[in-house]
Design an enzyme around this catalytic site. Structure first.
Site, PDB file in Angstrom:
ATOM      1  N   SER A 115       0.827  -1.210   0.000  1.00 34.55           N
ATOM      2  CA  SER A 115       0.000   0.000   0.000  1.00 34.55           C
ATOM      3  C   SER A 115       0.857   1.253   0.000  1.00 34.55           C
ATOM      4  CB  SER A 115      -0.905   0.005   1.232  1.00 34.55           C
ATOM      5  OG  SER A 115      -1.464   1.306   1.398  1.00 34.55           O
ATOM      6  N   HIS A 157      -1.452  -1.479  -3.956  1.00 35.34           N
ATOM      7  CA  HIS A 157      -2.707  -1.107  -3.302  1.00 35.34           C
ATOM      8  C   HIS A 157      -2.756   0.417  -3.166  1.00 35.34           C
ATOM      9  CE1 HIS A 157      -6.120  -2.139  -0.624  1.00 35.34           C
ATOM     10  NE2 HIS A 157      -5.739  -1.100   0.119  1.00 35.34           N
ATOM     11  N   ASP A 212      -4.977   3.507  -1.711  1.00 36.09           N
ATOM     12  CA  ASP A 212      -6.044   3.858  -0.772  1.00 36.09           C
ATOM     13  C   ASP A 212      -6.585   5.255  -1.051  1.00 36.09           C
ATOM     14  OD1 ASP A 212      -6.224   1.621   1.089  1.00 36.09           O
ATOM     15  OD2 ASP A 212      -4.157   2.130   1.636  1.00 36.09           O
ATOM     16  N   MET A 237      -9.119   8.077   0.082  1.00 35.18           N
ATOM     17  CA  MET A 237      -9.916   8.494   1.250  1.00 35.18           C
ATOM     18  C   MET A 237     -10.464   9.887   1.029  1.00 35.18           C
ATOM     19  SD  MET A 237      -7.352   7.331   4.260  1.00 35.18           S
ATOM     20  CE  MET A 237      -6.608   5.710   4.310  1.00 35.18           C
ATOM     21  N   HIS A 277      -8.588   0.861  -3.602  1.00 36.66           N
ATOM     22  CA  HIS A 277      -9.491   0.697  -2.458  1.00 36.66           C
ATOM     23  C   HIS A 277     -10.147   2.046  -2.188  1.00 36.66           C
ATOM     24  CE1 HIS A 277      -9.686  -0.190   2.192  1.00 36.66           C
ATOM     25  NE2 HIS A 277     -10.879  -0.110   1.649  1.00 36.66           N
ATOM     26  N   MET A 293     -12.308   4.361  -0.253  1.00 39.06           N
ATOM     27  CA  MET A 293     -12.974   4.613   1.035  1.00 39.06           C
ATOM     28  C   MET A 293     -13.680   5.955   0.894  1.00 39.06           C
ATOM     29  SD  MET A 293      -9.870   3.264   3.441  1.00 39.06           S
ATOM     30  CE  MET A 293      -8.693   3.322   2.089  1.00 39.06           C
ATOM     31  N   MET A 295     -11.536  -5.617   6.156  1.00 38.11           N
ATOM     32  CA  MET A 295     -10.658  -4.678   6.864  1.00 38.11           C
ATOM     33  C   MET A 295     -10.254  -5.288   8.202  1.00 38.11           C
ATOM     34  SD  MET A 295     -10.127  -1.970   4.993  1.00 38.11           S
ATOM     35  CE  MET A 295      -9.103  -1.203   6.255  1.00 38.11           C
ATOM     36  N   ASP A 320      -6.574  -6.190   5.009  1.00 34.90           N
ATOM     37  CA  ASP A 320      -5.952  -4.867   4.916  1.00 34.90           C
ATOM     38  C   ASP A 320      -5.912  -4.218   6.302  1.00 34.90           C
ATOM     39  OD1 ASP A 320      -5.120  -2.353   4.148  1.00 34.90           O
ATOM     40  OD2 ASP A 320      -6.900  -1.885   2.953  1.00 34.90           O
TER      41      ASP A 320
HETATM   42  C1  DX5 Z   1      -6.220   1.799   5.932  1.00 34.64           C
HETATM   43  C2  DX5 Z   1      -5.791   1.402   4.543  1.00 34.64           C
HETATM   44  C3  DX5 Z   1      -4.667   0.435   4.466  1.00 34.64           C
HETATM   45  C4  DX5 Z   1      -3.348   0.890   5.035  1.00 34.64           C
HETATM   46  C5  DX5 Z   1      -2.657  -0.318   5.602  1.00 34.64           C
HETATM   47  O1  DX5 Z   1      -7.440   2.469   5.867  1.00 34.64           O
HETATM   48  O2  DX5 Z   1      -6.875   0.821   3.847  1.00 34.64           O
HETATM   49  O3  DX5 Z   1      -4.476  -0.024   3.137  1.00 34.64           O
HETATM   50  O4  DX5 Z   1      -2.503   1.478   4.088  1.00 34.64           O
HETATM   51  O5  DX5 Z   1      -1.535   0.115   6.278  1.00 34.64           O
HETATM   52  P1  DX5 Z   1      -0.755  -0.789   7.327  1.00 34.64           P
HETATM   53  O6  DX5 Z   1      -0.248  -1.987   6.596  1.00 34.64           O
HETATM   54  O7  DX5 Z   1       0.312   0.128   7.794  1.00 34.64           O
HETATM   55  O8  DX5 Z   1      -1.726  -1.173   8.422  1.00 34.64           O
HETATM   56 ZN    ZN Z   2      -6.596  -0.230   1.825  1.00 39.88          ZN
END
Ligand code: DX5
Ligand code: ZN
Length: 218
Positions: free
Chosen positions: A7, A32, A34, A36, A65, A67, A138, A176
């Protein structure tokens, strides 16, 4: 097939191109990303320009991903910018908008994922499994990297894996949050096969090798 999906949330954004090369050098096949929106989750990360920048420098599978609220509104944009797998949250949609998102993603020939937060039961995603490619369970509350793996989410992974086997569906189950060389085995034993690594990949002292960390799941 088991895969690592590093990620970039934990990467050095100032050197994103070099960070993507690090993923390639590790032997991982996925990246990956993310997204947000500061609304579905209490944090804002990045959006389309980053997806498109990553797309321009690699052939890795872009595992996006989302969110965000109302993900169906942005499906076309995510895919135009380079997403290969697009995952949205079941908590962010109605039955109707979930169907719209699934149909749109499929119409582009891309893979569909649905994610559930730690407190959302597996039953929320079960009715969709026959129509999608991946469930993202998650293993922390979404919004931030570097949190502690929540072992109690593993029951849902097993439940989803059992259901998929029962209906003879080849389903990817991604985990994740807080995945590292210890927790990866717990998640794999429960039935997960795609492992997101943020902190454990980018903040590791020595370079992570995909085969080496995946071998911990054997
Ligand atoms: C959190 C993200 C994850 C995050 C994971 O909301 O969806 O993908 O980057 O990070 P680590 O591996 O540091 O928990
Ligand atoms: Zn993620």
């Amino acid at each position: 097939m088991k895969h690592l999906s590093p990620s970039i949330l934990a990467s050095d954004m100032l050197n994103l191109g070099a960070e993507i090369k690090k993923i390639e050098a590790s032997g991982a096949k996925y990246v990956h990303i993310d997204i947000m929106d500061g609304c579905f989750v209490p944090n804002i990360s990045f959006g389309m320009p980053i997806i498109s920048a990553v797309r321009s420098c690699t052939d890795l599978v872009l595992d996006v991903h989302a969110m965000i609220v109302e993900p169906q509104r942005y499906v076309d944009e995510f895919i135009k910018n380079g997403a290969d797998i697009l995952t949205f949250h079941i908590e962010a949609v109605t039955e109707e908008s979930a169907k719209e998102a699934i149909d749109k993603i499929k119409s582009h020939g891309k893979k569909v994922g649905i994610s559930i937060k730690p407190k959302t039961p597996a039953s929320a995603v079960i009715p969709y499994i026959k129509d999608i490619d991946m469930v993202l369970v998650m293993t922390v509350e979404p919004g931030f990297g570097g949190q502690k793996f929540m072992g109690e989410t593993m029951e849902k992974v097993s439940e989803i894996r059992e259901y998929a086997s029962k209906i003879d569906k080849e389903l990817d189950i991604e985990v994740d949050g807080g995945i590292n060389d210890q927790t990866i085995k717990i998640a794999s034993d429960a039935g997960a096969n795609i492992f997101v690594l943020g902190t454990a990949f980018f903040k590791s002292e020595k370079p992570v090798l995909a085969d080496e960390i995946l071998s911990k799941t054997n």
